[in-house]
Motif scaffolding. Structure first.
Motif, PDB file in Angstrom:
ATOM      1  N   ALA A 323       1.888  -7.406  -3.308  1.00  0.00           N
ATOM      2  CA  ALA A 323       0.785  -6.746  -4.029  1.00  0.00           C
ATOM      3  C   ALA A 323      -0.120  -6.010  -3.028  1.00  0.00           C
ATOM      4  O   ALA A 323      -0.458  -4.835  -3.224  1.00  0.00           O
ATOM      5  CB  ALA A 323      -0.014  -7.759  -4.838  1.00  0.00           C
ATOM      6  N   LEU A 324      -0.472  -6.705  -1.926  1.00  0.00           N
ATOM      7  CA  LEU A 324      -1.376  -6.074  -0.960  1.00  0.00           C
ATOM      8  C   LEU A 324      -0.700  -4.910  -0.242  1.00  0.00           C
ATOM      9  O   LEU A 324      -1.347  -3.903   0.063  1.00  0.00           O
ATOM     10  CB  LEU A 324      -1.908  -7.100   0.043  1.00  0.00           C
ATOM     11  CG  LEU A 324      -3.297  -7.648  -0.335  1.00  0.00           C
ATOM     12  CD1 LEU A 324      -3.266  -8.484  -1.598  1.00  0.00           C
ATOM     13  CD2 LEU A 324      -3.936  -8.417   0.800  1.00  0.00           C
ATOM     14  N   GLU A 325       0.581  -5.063  -0.012  1.00  0.00           N
ATOM     15  CA  GLU A 325       1.328  -3.991   0.673  1.00  0.00           C
ATOM     16  C   GLU A 325       1.414  -2.742  -0.203  1.00  0.00           C
ATOM     17  O   GLU A 325       1.271  -1.615   0.276  1.00  0.00           O
ATOM     18  CB  GLU A 325       2.729  -4.521   0.972  1.00  0.00           C
ATOM     19  CG  GLU A 325       3.410  -3.889   2.149  1.00  0.00           C
ATOM     20  CD  GLU A 325       4.722  -4.638   2.411  1.00  0.00           C
ATOM     21  OE1 GLU A 325       5.765  -3.996   2.227  1.00  0.00           O
ATOM     22  OE2 GLU A 325       4.663  -5.840   2.728  1.00  0.00           O
ATOM     23  N   THR A 326       1.631  -2.940  -1.481  1.00  0.00           N
ATOM     24  CA  THR A 326       1.855  -1.795  -2.375  1.00  0.00           C
ATOM     25  C   THR A 326       0.586  -1.370  -3.114  1.00  0.00           C
ATOM     26  O   THR A 326       0.565  -0.314  -3.752  1.00  0.00           O
ATOM     27  CB  THR A 326       2.906  -2.152  -3.443  1.00  0.00           C
ATOM     28  OG1 THR A 326       2.432  -3.295  -4.179  1.00  0.00           O
ATOM     29  CG2 THR A 326       4.248  -2.478  -2.809  1.00  0.00           C
ATOM     30  N   GLY A 327      -0.439  -2.212  -3.080  1.00  0.00           N
ATOM     31  CA  GLY A 327      -1.677  -1.898  -3.801  1.00  0.00           C
ATOM     32  C   GLY A 327      -1.601  -2.239  -5.280  1.00  0.00           C
ATOM     33  O   GLY A 327      -2.438  -1.780  -6.061  1.00  0.00           O
ATOM     34  N   ALA A 328      -0.637  -3.092  -5.669  1.00  0.00           N
ATOM     35  CA  ALA A 328      -0.453  -3.391  -7.095  1.00  0.00           C
ATOM     36  C   ALA A 328      -1.689  -4.071  -7.705  1.00  0.00           C
ATOM     37  O   ALA A 328      -2.025  -3.821  -8.870  1.00  0.00           O
ATOM     38  CB  ALA A 328       0.783  -4.275  -7.287  1.00  0.00           C
ATOM     39  N   PHE A 367      -4.158   3.769  -3.547  1.00  0.00           N
ATOM     40  CA  PHE A 367      -5.068   3.598  -4.689  1.00  0.00           C
ATOM     41  C   PHE A 367      -5.781   2.250  -4.567  1.00  0.00           C
ATOM     42  O   PHE A 367      -5.162   1.236  -4.302  1.00  0.00           O
ATOM     43  CB  PHE A 367      -4.274   3.670  -6.006  1.00  0.00           C
ATOM     44  CG  PHE A 367      -5.130   3.415  -7.218  1.00  0.00           C
ATOM     45  CD1 PHE A 367      -6.044   4.356  -7.649  1.00  0.00           C
ATOM     46  CD2 PHE A 367      -5.044   2.204  -7.914  1.00  0.00           C
ATOM     47  CE1 PHE A 367      -6.857   4.115  -8.751  1.00  0.00           C
ATOM     48  CE2 PHE A 367      -5.853   1.957  -9.020  1.00  0.00           C
ATOM     49  CZ  PHE A 367      -6.757   2.912  -9.430  1.00  0.00           C
ATOM     50  N   GLY A 368      -7.069   2.214  -4.800  1.00  0.00           N
ATOM     51  CA  GLY A 368      -7.832   0.970  -4.683  1.00  0.00           C
ATOM     52  C   GLY A 368      -8.372   0.801  -3.276  1.00  0.00           C
ATOM     53  O   GLY A 368      -9.576   0.943  -3.039  1.00  0.00           O
ATOM     54  N   THR A 369      -7.464   0.586  -2.316  1.00  0.00           N
ATOM     55  CA  THR A 369      -7.894   0.345  -0.927  1.00  0.00           C
ATOM     56  C   THR A 369      -8.606   1.564  -0.354  1.00  0.00           C
ATOM     57  O   THR A 369      -9.435   1.446   0.538  1.00  0.00           O
ATOM     58  CB  THR A 369      -6.674  -0.019  -0.053  1.00  0.00           C
ATOM     59  OG1 THR A 369      -5.838  -0.890  -0.813  1.00  0.00           O
ATOM     60  CG2 THR A 369      -7.094  -0.716   1.213  1.00  0.00           C
ATOM     61  N   ARG A 370      -8.287   2.758  -0.875  1.00  0.00           N
ATOM     62  CA  ARG A 370      -8.953   3.957  -0.347  1.00  0.00           C
ATOM     63  C   ARG A 370     -10.446   3.971  -0.692  1.00  0.00           C
ATOM     64  O   ARG A 370     -11.218   4.738  -0.129  1.00  0.00           O
ATOM     65  CB  ARG A 370      -8.265   5.228  -0.851  1.00  0.00           C
ATOM     66  CG  ARG A 370      -8.433   5.496  -2.333  1.00  0.00           C
ATOM     67  CD  ARG A 370      -7.765   6.792  -2.743  1.00  0.00           C
ATOM     68  NE  ARG A 370      -7.817   6.966  -4.188  1.00  0.00           N
ATOM     69  CZ  ARG A 370      -6.777   7.323  -4.935  1.00  0.00           C
ATOM     70  NH1 ARG A 370      -5.600   7.543  -4.396  1.00  0.00           N
ATOM     71  NH2 ARG A 370      -6.917   7.467  -6.238  1.00  0.00           N
ATOM     72  N   SER A 371     -10.845   3.123  -1.623  1.00  0.00           N
ATOM     73  CA  SER A 371     -12.276   3.046  -1.958  1.00  0.00           C
ATOM     74  C   SER A 371     -13.018   2.032  -1.096  1.00  0.00           C
ATOM     75  O   SER A 371     -14.202   1.774  -1.319  1.00  0.00           O
ATOM     76  CB  SER A 371     -12.451   2.686  -3.436  1.00  0.00           C
ATOM     77  OG  SER A 371     -11.853   3.673  -4.239  1.00  0.00           O
ATOM     78  N   LEU A 372     -12.331   1.450  -0.129  1.00  0.00           N
ATOM     79  CA  LEU A 372     -13.014   0.527   0.797  1.00  0.00           C
ATOM     80  C   LEU A 372     -13.946   1.339   1.685  1.00  0.00           C
ATOM     81  O   LEU A 372     -13.509   2.224   2.421  1.00  0.00           O
ATOM     82  CB  LEU A 372     -11.973  -0.233   1.629  1.00  0.00           C
ATOM     83  CG  LEU A 372     -12.530  -1.257   2.617  1.00  0.00           C
ATOM     84  CD1 LEU A 372     -13.343  -2.330   1.904  1.00  0.00           C
ATOM     85  CD2 LEU A 372     -11.402  -1.902   3.419  1.00  0.00           C
ATOM     86  N   ARG A 373     -15.244   1.021   1.628  1.00  0.00           N
ATOM     87  CA  ARG A 373     -16.250   1.876   2.265  1.00  0.00           C
ATOM     88  C   ARG A 373     -16.581   1.446   3.683  1.00  0.00           C
ATOM     89  O   ARG A 373     -17.426   2.074   4.340  1.00  0.00           O
ATOM     90  CB  ARG A 373     -17.538   1.872   1.431  1.00  0.00           C
ATOM     91  CG  ARG A 373     -17.321   1.963  -0.061  1.00  0.00           C
ATOM     92  CD  ARG A 373     -18.625   2.099  -0.812  1.00  0.00           C
ATOM     93  NE  ARG A 373     -19.039   3.468  -0.824  1.00  0.00           N
ATOM     94  CZ  ARG A 373     -18.735   4.339  -1.785  1.00  0.00           C
ATOM     95  NH1 ARG A 373     -18.024   3.958  -2.806  1.00  0.00           N
ATOM     96  NH2 ARG A 373     -19.148   5.578  -1.715  1.00  0.00           N
TER      97      ARG A 373
END
Ligand code: GLY
Ligand code: MN
Ligand code: MN
Length: 472
Positions: A323-328, A367-373
């Motif tokens: 999940a963490l690898e793929t961003g699921a 997707f998702g992780t790209r919003s880590l600020r």
């Protein structure tokens, strides 16, 4: 309170690091259609940090650690329209600055200073002031694309990012006032209460405690809309009311706290399971908020717990690692775990990712992780938020591109069953110390047991506002 000595020391540190004259511009008043009706004024946070001056249209020139403050003089008619106003000498004196000039002398002083050597400048949040500084100092500052002279910006970032004891005290006070506002809303949250009325209570309690909202209060039964600014809803039994709000104290420091309250009864089956998983994710993430830990690890720790939950309830078919690898997990947890906080709710983000990512490592694109600020090793004195959540966003669950990308790692039928769930987020403000993390917002309750006795237990919106018995 931040002492004038502390601000003088900040200016001296800045001046020494930059080694040339520095021009700091404050924000000016912004008209709401016509000049005499202005939008609420908020000073540029860096200007406030170095001067403590919250007047519109002010500027400061710092040379060899000495500060000249430029302030608007009292004009004809001010006594009539604005009441008695202290002189510029009195106003500057209160800020611990003895060298003060009328604001209309600034351009001339900048010109004569430039004749002796370059002046360092940076973009401020008011684009008009940036343009003016750029024009006076005869250099091209592209607002938004460039933030100013790199050495100046880097020093401002380093100073503002590490909070002093006095700043931490301000942040503790902001969190404490905000707790009172969150508790009042929780007590009034019951079926039939309006979001608008509850928002009035939230901001009213902040006002009673000398604060203004540090950012637009998010208060909604549609918590899955992440930055939902509307307050048009009315609560019904079974709703999840998400409240993301914080008060800014007089010195400008703000809290950023989220709680999610179940309406008309305790958290139900899947609400309770999700809430407990988020709380567990938050606890694991907060525990990692220690010196030297990369914030990405804090984010991953929260994501891992949420991915496990999503697998346990049958939404994900893959394990946490995949999940963490793929961003699921981003399907239900599409944002980053937190950000810096201080004089701004997303502190220093007017400088882009410069304060929060290393120059050689840009944001991830997933997707998702790209919003880590934020993704730097944490340092003592930094203050960050930790705000995991779970959201059922129909547009994301039905997103055709994501369906192809994530494929059968997701049980899409099960994911669809969560449409209508809404959103839960739990957010606290955490100071990094030499030892264990300090939760500045500990006074806002969040345990499942605390929610059972708190939510809906107090005065209604009408009782709080004292409008009972008055016909609508
Ligand atoms: N209040 C906005 C945020 O939590 O980032
Ligand atoms: Mn936040
Ligand atoms: Mn928030």
């Amino acid at each position: 309170m931040i002492s004038t000595d502390e601000r003088q020391a900040r200016r001296e540190t800045l001046s020494k690091a930059v080694g040339r004259a520095i021009l700091l511009m404050g924000n000016d008043e912004q008209p709401r259609n016509l000049p005499m009706v202005a939008l609420p004024f908020r000073q540029d946070s860096s200007f406030l940090y170095y001067t403590g001056c919250d007047e519109p249209g002010a500027a400061a020139l710092i040379r060899d650690g000495e500060c000249t403050l430029f302030l608007h003089q009292v004009g004809e008619g001010d006594a009539l329209w604005h009441g008695p106003t202290p002189t510029i000498e009195q106003r500057a004196g209160a800020l611990g600055v003895s060298d003060v000039r009328p604001a209309d002398e600034l351009a001339g002083v900048v010109a004569s200073t430039l004749a002796e050597g370059p002046i360092a400048t940076m973009a401020v949040s008011d684009p008009g002031r940036t343009q003016l500084a750029s024009w006076w100092s005869n250099r091209a500052l592209a607002f938004g694309a460039q933030h100013g002279d790199d050495d100046l910006v880097d020093c401002v970032i380093a100073q503002r990012r590490t909070k002093s004891a006095a700043e931490l005290a301000e942040l503790r006070a902001a969190a404490s006032h905000s707790a009172a506002a969150h508790i009042a809303v929780a007590q009034a949250a019951r079926p039939g209460a309006t979001e608008r009325g509850l928002a009035a209570i939230f901001e009213g309690v902040l006002a009673a405690r000398g604060c203004v909202p540090g950012y637009g209060t998010i208060l909604s039964r549609r918590g899955e809309i992440l930055h939902n600014r509307g307050h048009a809803g009315t609560l019904t039994a079974g709703d999840l009311l998400l409240v993301d709000g914080g008060g800014e104290v007089g010195s400008g420091y703000t809290a950023d706290i989220t709680r999610t309250w179940p309406v008309g009864g305790p958290l139900n089956g899947r609400q309770l399971a999700a809430y407990e998983a988020i709380l567990q994710a938050q606890t694991a993430a907060i525990d990692l908020c220690r010196v030297g830990v990369r914030y990405r690890e804090v984010h991953d720790a929260a994501s891992r717990v949420l991915a496990t939950f999503l697998r346990d309830v049958g939404i994900l078919n893959c394990d946490e690692d995949e999940a963490l690898e793929t961003g699921a997990h981003g399907l239900f947890y599409p944002h980053g775990t937190g950000h810096l906080i201080g004089l701004d709710v997303h502190d220093l983000e007017n400088f882009g990712d410069r304060p929060s990512y290393p120059a050689d490592r840009p944001r991830p694109t997933q997707f998702g992780t790209r919003s880590l600020r934020l993704d730097l090793p944490l340092e003592a004195g930094w203050v960050v938020t930790v705000e995991p959540g779970l959201y059922a966003v129909p547009d994301i669950i039905y997103d055709a591109k994501l369906r192809v990308e994530l494929g059968d790692r997701v049980n899409w039928k099960e994911a669809e069953r969560w449409v209508g769930f809404g959103g839960i987020r739990i957010e606290d403000d955490i100071a990094i110390t030499a030892g264990a993390p300090e939760n500045l917002s500990w006074q806002t309750p969040k345990s499942v047991d605390a929610l059972k006795t708190l939510v809906g237990s107090g005065p209604t919106v009408e009782q709080r506002l004292g409008v009972v018995g008055v016909p609508a």
